[in-house]
Design a protein around this motif. Structure first.
Motif, mmCIF file in Angstrom:
data_model
loop_
_atom_site.group_PDB
_atom_site.id
_atom_site.type_symbol
_atom_site.label_atom_id
_atom_site.label_comp_id
_atom_site.label_asym_id
_atom_site.label_seq_id
_atom_site.Cartn_x
_atom_site.Cartn_y
_atom_site.Cartn_z
ATOM 1 N N ILE A 243 0.859 -1.181 0.000
ATOM 2 C CA ILE A 243 0.000 0.000 0.000
ATOM 3 C C ILE A 243 0.893 1.228 0.000
ATOM 4 C CG2 ILE A 243 -1.796 1.244 1.263
ATOM 5 C CD1 ILE A 243 -2.675 -1.460 2.402
ATOM 6 N N LYS A 244 0.703 2.084 -1.002
ATOM 7 C CA LYS A 244 1.558 3.258 -1.164
ATOM 8 C C LYS A 244 0.747 4.536 -0.959
ATOM 9 C CE LYS A 244 4.975 2.988 -3.941
ATOM 10 N NZ LYS A 244 5.883 2.969 -5.119
ATOM 11 N N LEU A 245 1.444 5.577 -0.596
ATOM 12 C CA LEU A 245 0.813 6.848 -0.254
ATOM 13 C C LEU A 245 1.148 7.905 -1.289
ATOM 14 C CD1 LEU A 245 1.791 6.841 3.534
ATOM 15 C CD2 LEU A 245 -0.227 5.850 2.479
ATOM 16 N N ARG A 246 0.169 8.749 -1.596
ATOM 17 C CA ARG A 246 0.391 9.885 -2.491
ATOM 18 C C ARG A 246 0.696 11.134 -1.664
ATOM 19 N NH1 ARG A 246 -4.443 7.617 -4.923
ATOM 20 N NH2 ARG A 246 -3.959 6.589 -6.909
ATOM 21 N N ASP A 247 1.255 12.108 -2.330
ATOM 22 C CA ASP A 247 1.610 13.346 -1.637
ATOM 23 C C ASP A 247 0.392 14.111 -1.140
ATOM 24 O OD1 ASP A 247 4.288 12.859 -2.029
ATOM 25 O OD2 ASP A 247 4.379 13.985 -3.921
ATOM 26 N N ASP A 248 -0.760 13.914 -1.798
ATOM 27 C CA ASP A 248 -1.959 14.642 -1.381
ATOM 28 C C ASP A 248 -2.676 13.977 -0.207
ATOM 29 O OD1 ASP A 248 -2.972 12.393 -2.545
ATOM 30 O OD2 ASP A 248 -4.174 13.437 -4.065
ATOM 31 N N GLY A 249 -2.085 12.891 0.329
ATOM 32 C CA GLY A 249 -2.700 12.235 1.482
ATOM 33 C C GLY A 249 -3.514 11.011 1.147
ATOM 34 N N SER A 250 -3.789 10.757 -0.113
ATOM 35 C CA SER A 250 -4.527 9.551 -0.496
ATOM 36 C C SER A 250 -3.562 8.374 -0.626
ATOM 37 C CB SER A 250 -5.270 9.787 -1.816
ATOM 38 O OG SER A 250 -4.342 10.064 -2.857
ATOM 39 N N TYR A 251 -4.112 7.166 -0.822
ATOM 40 C CA TYR A 251 -3.286 5.969 -0.938
ATOM 41 C C TYR A 251 -3.848 5.056 -2.025
ATOM 42 C CZ TYR A 251 -7.009 3.861 1.866
ATOM 43 O OH TYR A 251 -8.227 3.426 2.319
ATOM 44 N N PHE A 252 -3.024 4.140 -2.449
ATOM 45 C CA PHE A 252 -3.446 3.167 -3.449
ATOM 46 C C PHE A 252 -2.660 1.877 -3.226
ATOM 47 C CE2 PHE A 252 0.202 5.327 -5.108
ATOM 48 C CZ PHE A 252 0.915 4.392 -5.825
ATOM 49 N N VAL A 253 -3.158 0.776 -3.815
ATOM 50 C CA VAL A 253 -2.534 -0.534 -3.688
ATOM 51 C C VAL A 253 -1.770 -0.844 -4.972
ATOM 52 C CG1 VAL A 253 -2.902 -3.000 -3.360
ATOM 53 C CG2 VAL A 253 -4.309 -1.358 -2.120
ATOM 54 N N GLU A 254 -0.533 -1.251 -4.800
ATOM 55 C CA GLU A 254 0.276 -1.658 -5.944
ATOM 56 C C GLU A 254 0.790 -3.073 -5.695
ATOM 57 O OE1 GLU A 254 4.341 -0.308 -8.350
ATOM 58 O OE2 GLU A 254 3.318 1.089 -7.007
ATOM 59 N N SER A 255 0.720 -3.920 -6.705
ATOM 60 C CA SER A 255 1.166 -5.304 -6.574
ATOM 61 C C SER A 255 2.239 -5.605 -7.607
ATOM 62 C CB SER A 255 -0.006 -6.281 -6.754
ATOM 63 O OG SER A 255 -0.970 -6.092 -5.743
ATOM 64 N N ALA A 256 3.115 -6.497 -7.239
ATOM 65 C CA ALA A 256 4.162 -6.945 -8.161
ATOM 66 C C ALA A 256 4.039 -8.457 -8.327
ATOM 67 C CB ALA A 256 5.541 -6.572 -7.627
ATOM 68 N N ALA A 257 3.902 -8.927 -9.566
ATOM 69 C CA ALA A 257 3.825 -10.362 -9.844
ATOM 70 C C ALA A 257 5.241 -10.934 -9.889
ATOM 71 C CB ALA A 257 3.107 -10.605 -11.166
ATOM 72 N N ILE A 258 5.498 -11.930 -9.040
ATOM 73 C CA ILE A 258 6.838 -12.506 -8.921
ATOM 74 C C ILE A 258 6.778 -13.967 -9.358
ATOM 75 C CG2 ILE A 258 8.826 -12.839 -7.426
ATOM 76 C CD1 ILE A 258 7.875 -9.952 -7.627
ATOM 77 N N PRO A 259 7.463 -14.343 -10.436
ATOM 78 C CA PRO A 259 7.507 -15.751 -10.821
ATOM 79 C C PRO A 259 8.604 -16.491 -10.042
ATOM 80 C CG PRO A 259 8.628 -14.429 -12.469
ATOM 81 C CD PRO A 259 8.105 -13.462 -11.442
#
Length: 274
Positions: A243-259
């Motif tokens: 879960i990553k944070l934006r400078d404006d205070g909001s957040y979003f989920v980022e995923s990385a696919a690992i083989p």
């Protein structure tokens, strides 16, 4: 006739003096008739040493251990964690329980572990019409492996226990976010979790060294050992959420696919056999 009396008395006294050491020696060699305050020779001590040594040789089947663990992701998994700006080394603990088929040098071990990869903490202030809003964000990344292993583990004179093991199980990755909002109207809190799981398999090797035998007569034995081991695990394909944070205070989920990710796990701890 009078000279005979002192001679007889001297003879009786000498006999008593000679008989006393013989009586003491007889008393020493008969521990079954012992009373408090009696003195024994080394026979009883030798007997106790033989009993204790025989107790030390008896099989110990059950195993319980607790250890400090370091999880070190390898190759593509480490690069993905770095790209997601997540810590790439985890620290935690493990608890394992097992059964030894002693005197056969084979053991089955189950282990549960938790590795904390740390996270991020950020606080931002947003201006409001009357009061400012304070937003606090805290993320935490967690790895939970649950594994089962079959070990070949001989005992060398009850002191040293080297082992090699084959491992299988599963691993859960979890990323959590806690958001606290504080303003003049009060405080609100919300949380979010993202998780992903995969199967794991691998091999390991370790060494257990006895630090103490705990003996309770007549026949009870338990053993405390130092346990050090390394494991190399590979996993089926997995998505690592963060879960990553934006400078404006909001957040979003980022995923990385690992083989086919891989890990090196290091444990050091204490084990008890009973």
């Amino acid at each position: 006739m009078r000279p005979f009396i002192p001679t007889l008395a001297a003879t009786l006294i000498a006999g008593i003096l000679l008989a006393s050491p013989l009586s003491l020696r007889a008393q020493k060699t008969d521990p079954d008739d012992a009373r408090p305050g009696d003195i024994f020779d080394g026979d009883a001590q030798n007997m106790d040493a033989e009993i204790i040594e025989r107790i030390k040789q008896q099989p110990l089947n059950w195993h319980f251990g607790a250890s400090f663990m370091v999880s070190n992701p390898q190759d593509s998994l480490r690069r993905a964690l770095q790209r997601l700006e997540s810590p790439d080394v985890g620290y935690g603990f493990a608890i394992d329980v097992g059964y030894h088929f002693d005197p056969v040098p084979v053991a089955l071990i189950g282990e549960f572990a938790m590795n904390f990869y740390g996270g991020q903490y950020r606080e931002s202030i947003q201006p409001g019409p009357i009061f400012n809003d304070t937003l606090s964000y805290e993320t935490l990344n967690l790895q939970m492996p649950v594994t089962f292993s079959a070990r070949v583990q001989p005992s060398l004179l009850t002191w040293v226990h080297p082992y090699a093991e084959a491992i299988g199980g599963f691993m859960l990755f979890n990323s959590s976010l806690t958001v606290d909002r504080r303003s003049g109207s009060g405080e609100q809190s919300e949380s979010r979790n993202e998780s992903s799981a995969s199967w794991v398999y691998g091999v390991g090797a370790g060494l257990m060294v006895k630090t103490a035998d705990i003996i309770t007569l007549p026949s009870s034995l338990s053993r405390i050992l130092l346990d050090v081991r390394f494991r190399y695990l590979r996993s089926t394909d997995v998505e690592i959420p963060t879960i990553k944070l934006r400078d404006d205070g909001s957040y979003f989920v980022e995923s990385a696919a690992i083989p086919d990710p891989a890990f090196v796990l290091f444990n050091i701890g204490v084990a008890v056999q009973f």
